[in-house]
Design an enzyme around this catalytic site. Sequence first.
Site, PDB file in Angstrom:
ATOM      1  CB  CYS A   1       0.090   1.393   4.517  1.00 47.52           C
ATOM      2  SG  CYS A   1      -1.665   0.739   3.408  1.00 47.52           S
TER       3      CYS A   1
ATOM      4  CB  CYS B   1      -0.750  -0.469   1.167  1.00 51.79           C
ATOM      5  SG  CYS B   1      -1.810   1.789   1.899  1.00 51.79           S
TER       6      CYS B   1
END
Length: 146
Positions: A72, A69
């Site tokens: 993230c 991600c």
Amino acid sequence: MSDSLHLVCPHCHSINRVPTARLGEQPNCGQCHQPIFAGQPLELTGSTFARYINKNDVPVLVDFWAPWCGPCKMMAPAFKEAAALLEPHVRLAKVNTDVEQTVGAQYRIRSIPTLILFKDGRELARQAGAMTTQDIVRWTRSQALG
């Protein structure tokens, strides 16, 4: 706030009773003698998650994330900085939803990163999307310490 708090050691996972007045003195674990607060997020697993959420007397902020991600990865340094700013009043932890799919499913994580703030085993608040260090600290303090 009570005279003492129960805190789970990030190293040996034992529960420590720490006088509230000594919280800011960087207490060590009575079992393994390592620092109870490391100034960085803990990596929780399916086997350790419930213990940290249910047995810490301080709020626990969990970052649900995955290694693939992009947002993230962008937020990871901010989350680490926030740990240094929020401890010892809030414990910060991370759950890799790729590895710990059961935990992610249990909390109905639909997008990542998602931050969930827990207190006394209950979800207090939830925020989806990447945030800056200042936003994480501000949001957490307003929800947990408010």
